[in-house]
Design an enzyme around this catalytic site. Structure first.
Site, short mmCIF file in Angstrom:
data_model
loop_
_atom_site.label_atom_id
_atom_site.label_comp_id
_atom_site.label_asym_id
_atom_site.label_seq_id
_atom_site.Cartn_x
_atom_site.Cartn_y
_atom_site.Cartn_z
N GLU A 333 13.07 5.25 -43.24
CA GLU A 333 12.33 4.12 -41.98
C GLU A 333 12.99 3.00 -41.87
OE1 GLU A 333 7.47 5.09 -43.77
OE2 GLU A 333 8.60 3.47 -44.57
N CYS A 334 13.19 3.04 -40.44
CA CYS A 334 13.73 1.68 -39.96
C CYS A 334 15.14 1.41 -40.35
CB CYS A 334 12.62 0.76 -39.80
SG CYS A 334 12.97 -0.60 -38.60
N GLY A 335 15.29 0.49 -41.60
CA GLY A 335 16.30 0.17 -42.21
C GLY A 335 16.91 1.26 -42.86
N THR A 436 13.25 7.82 -38.91
CA THR A 436 12.45 7.28 -38.07
C THR A 436 12.60 5.70 -37.87
OG1 THR A 436 9.92 7.13 -37.53
CG2 THR A 436 10.65 7.43 -39.75
#
Length: 463
Positions: A333-335, A436
């Site tokens: 996720e993200c990072g 994502t």
């Protein structure tokens, strides 16, 4: 099963971001934790503020968000996570009435009404006197169902300043002012950056900061009044689904848990554990391999801030890449998505990463995606069913600037609301890898953990 809760509780709300809510909540928790078994909550999608509240209270902080979780799940989470407590403190987010739309959906005010919790409102008193009373008056009567029972003033210059404002507020609203926070250099106690506060794991003096805040609140806030306000809470009830019996351990799932990757909702970890996963904490800086895990969960955080250390740990980058190619499930996720990229550009300099996904990501000066997000799954993947609607949130300053191999770049979700990863698409898939920008909460997407453990189990048994 119908459950009731009469636990004393209070919502700490403000007029907007950076209003002093977190500082006040930290101070209250630090002062009350030895007197009560406190249940701590943070309204809304947030990882950083809860980490400070957790440090102050030495116990887990849970998020409550009606958008991500739905009202029933919020009540279920609150009642379940307060059953062994005798006081609850809930920190709001943004302004009291700020929400998803012009109706204030999913706001702190709506959460307070759902929980039947009284509100303590913090008002910035810098360079104002009687105007603060007008603000308090407006907040009180904007929605009469929101029970504002106390006010605390922030950025107070002295006793005279405090006395004028507190008397005026009481005269015009009937709401007592129960304390204040003096004008201090808050950024020195709670430093911030592009995504909000700096996480306590990154600050050597974090515990010292909590102690400083504890003393500030102890000296200037009537804590007994806070307790009495919390005791005015009304009984709430909800049909609570009994928690599933924890399944026997059948897989080991690693998570990066360090100063670069620390954005994990406690429920996400708990749901994985309940589905039969042994959680193995790993460091993206210190470990040089994934050990004997059957899956990897990489949460959000600040990889761009620690990119030198991440990029220099080549052994781990190569190992993660090899595991991905071998079919090990990775959810990022993200990072975590950044970690899967081929390259990250920060300040016009390129840094090599795991090269699992053929993308270049760039760090920007302004947010590239921020707020609640909704996506629809439209392609087969190992984590979510086709046609599923996912409610999530995003907050990222990076974006995918380049795709090096279009044939191996594939996505499985369309964005209904929000920016997403690339051209309104989300869910980058490669073998058993899912990358994502969206952050999900297991209370709102309960099948995620079950799917993750299933894929990890299948991978384990074919090794």
């Amino acid at each position: 099963m119908l459950r009731y809760s009469d636990i004393p509780r209070v919502v700490i709300a403000g007029l907007g971001g950076d209003s002093g809510k977190t500082l006040l909540t930290i101070g209250l928790i630090a002062n009350l934790k030895d007197l009560f078994n406190i249940a701590i909550f943070k309204k809304g999608p947030d990882y950083i503020d809860p980490s400070w509240l957790t440090l102050a209270g030495n116990r887990t902080t849970y998020n409550l968000d009606t958008f991500l979780m739905g009202k029933r799940k919020v009540l279920e989470s609150f009642i379940s996570n307060t059953k062994n407590s005798n006081l609850s403190i809930i920190e709001g987010n943004r302004g009291l009435y700020d929400g998803f739309d012009e109706k204030g959906s999913h706001s702190t005010a709506e959460l307070a009404k759902l929980l039947k919790a009284p509100v303590i409102l913090i008002i910035n008193a810098s360079k104002v006197t009687r105007t603060a009373a007008a603000i308090a008056y407006g907040c009180k009567f904007f929605d009469k169902k929101v029970e504002i029972k106390g006010i605390i003033l922030n950025n107070v210059y002295g006793k005279r300043h405090f006395n004028i404002i507190s008397k005026t507020i009481l005269q015009y609203t009937g709401i007592p002012v129960i304390g204040f926070i003096p004008k201090i250099a808050e950024k020195d106690i709670l430093p911030s950056r592009h995504l909000g506060l700096v996480t306590p794991d990154e600050i050597e003096y974090a515990k010292k900061s909590v102690n400083q805040i504890k003393n500030i609140i102890k000296e200037n806030v009537d804590i007994e009044s806070v307790i009495q306000i919390a005791k005015k809470s009304k009984i709430i009830k909800a049909n609570i689904k009994e928690k599933n019996i924890k399944k026997p351990i059948k897989v080991r799932i690693g998570i990066f848990k360090d100063k670069s990757f620390s954005f994990y909702y406690p429920e996400n970890i708990e749901f994985l554990s309940n589905e039969g996963a042994e959680i193995v904490e790993l460091s993206s800086f210190k470990d040089n391999n994934l050990k004997d895990v059957d899956g990897l969960y990489i949460g959000g955080g600040f990889p761009e801030t620690h990119i030198h250390e991440l990029s220099n740990n080549k052994e781990l980058l190569y190992n993660v890449k090899a595991k991905a190619e071998d079919g090990m499930p990775i959810y990022a996720e993200c990072g975590g998505l950044i970690y899967l990229a081929k390259e990250l550009e920060v300040d016009n300099k390129l840094y090599n990463l795991s090269n699992i996904l053929p993308i270049k990501i760039k760090m920007n000066k302004i947010p590239q995606g921020h707020g609640y997000a909704i996506s629809k799954v439209d392609k087969r993947n190992n984590f979510f069913k086709i046609n599923s609607i996912l409610k999530a949130h995003e907050f990222h300053y990076t974006n995918i600037e380049n795709i090096y191999d279009n044939e191996s770049f594939d996505t499985c979700m369309e964005m209904i609301k929000g920016e997403g990863a690339y051209q309104k698409r989300e869910g980058i898939i490669y073998k058993n890898v899912f990358g994502t920008y969206l952050h999900i909460h297991s209370q709102g997407v309960p099948l995620w953990a079950k799917s993750f453990v299933k894929v990890a189990f299948n991978y384990k048994n074919r090794k």
